[in-house]
Design an enzyme around this catalytic site. Structure first.
Site, PDB file in Angstrom:
ATOM      1  N   LYS A   1       1.417   4.393  -2.834  1.00 24.37           N
ATOM      2  CA  LYS A   1       1.259   5.814  -2.514  1.00 24.37           C
ATOM      3  C   LYS A   1       2.563   6.576  -2.734  1.00 24.37           C
ATOM      4  O   LYS A   1       2.555   7.734  -3.152  1.00 24.37           O
ATOM      5  CB  LYS A   1       0.748   5.988  -1.080  1.00 24.37           C
ATOM      6  CG  LYS A   1      -0.688   5.517  -0.896  1.00 24.37           C
ATOM      7  CD  LYS A   1      -1.626   6.279  -1.822  1.00 24.37           C
ATOM      8  CE  LYS A   1      -3.077   5.992  -1.537  1.00 24.37           C
ATOM      9  NZ  LYS A   1      -3.991   6.897  -2.259  1.00 24.37           N
TER      10      LYS A   1
ATOM     11  N   TYR B   1       0.841  -1.202   0.000  1.00 22.66           N
ATOM     12  CA  TYR B   1       0.000   0.000   0.000  1.00 22.66           C
ATOM     13  C   TYR B   1       0.877   1.253   0.000  1.00 22.66           C
ATOM     14  O   TYR B   1       0.691   2.158  -0.812  1.00 22.66           O
ATOM     15  CB  TYR B   1      -0.938   0.003   1.209  1.00 22.66           C
ATOM     16  CG  TYR B   1      -1.687   1.294   1.378  1.00 22.66           C
ATOM     17  CD1 TYR B   1      -2.728   1.622   0.519  1.00 22.66           C
ATOM     18  CD2 TYR B   1      -1.346   2.192   2.381  1.00 22.66           C
ATOM     19  CE1 TYR B   1      -3.408   2.827   0.657  1.00 22.66           C
ATOM     20  CE2 TYR B   1      -2.020   3.387   2.530  1.00 22.66           C
ATOM     21  CZ  TYR B   1      -3.048   3.701   1.670  1.00 22.66           C
ATOM     22  OH  TYR B   1      -3.717   4.892   1.809  1.00 22.66           O
TER      23      TYR B   1
END
Length: 191
Positions: free
Chosen positions: A94, A90
């Protein structure tokens, strides 16, 4: 719009005469040790968190170039620069979006703004947490002997106070609409 569908993106663009602000806000959340994540889940995460943002930005750019107040806002996690266990993929997605956004700011100055969002009470985490199969370590995991600790971390993470969505939205919109908006906006719990 469905950010993974070229037709959906183009349909949205064609429905507008102009656009002053584009906010890339779509995102997915994926937890688990990097050693245990399914490659298809990881590809899907990058498809939504990175590649769809590029597709939407490219599609809207002709409309934005015609605006005297054009702005592209990419919603990037405030935690993207920090590594945490079981959040590597994750955070990597980002971080990739952050680098893309920084490059976009250089190429299209002064269009780009990074929105570094901390914890906001939204459905992102709840949607993921509601999928119990995604919050269990496989029996073959190298972390299986301590699964109860890893799974607890995946469910509850680090105790960070969430900001109500309406408070986050009001502050974010206020920042974006400033005469000279900052290149980085920090909003949300622990941002």
């Amino acid at each position: 719009m469905n950010v993974r569908s070229t037709e959906s993106i183009q349909s949205c663009v064609k429905s507008l005469d102009r656009s002053d602000i584009l906010v890339n806000n779509a995102g997915l959340y994926l937890l688990g040790p990097v050693s245990d994540l399914q490659l298809d889940d990881t590809r899907n995460l990058f498809e939504v968190n990175v590649f769809s943002q590029l597709a939407v930005t490219q599609a809207f750019l002709p409309l934005l170039l015609g605006s005297p107040r054009a702005m592209i806002v990419n919603n990037i996690s405030s935690g993207s620069p920090a590594a945490l266990p079981f959040q590597g993929t994750y955070k990597a997605s980002k971080a990739a979006l952050a680098m893309y956004s920084a490059s976009l700011r250089l190429e299209l100055q002064p269009f780009g703004t990074d929105l570094r969002t901390g914890m906001v009470h939204s459905n992102l985490v709840e949607n993921h947490a509601g999928r119990d199969d995604k919050l269990r370590l496989p029996a073959t995991s190298i972390y299986a002997p301590a699964a109860h600790i890893g799974e607890k971390f995946m469910r509850y993470g680090i105790a960070v106070k969430s900001e109500p969505a309406d408070v986050w939205a009001k502050g974010t919109v206020g920042d974006i609409l400033k005469k000279n908006p900052p290149p980085l906006i920090w909003r949300g719990g622990s941002a």
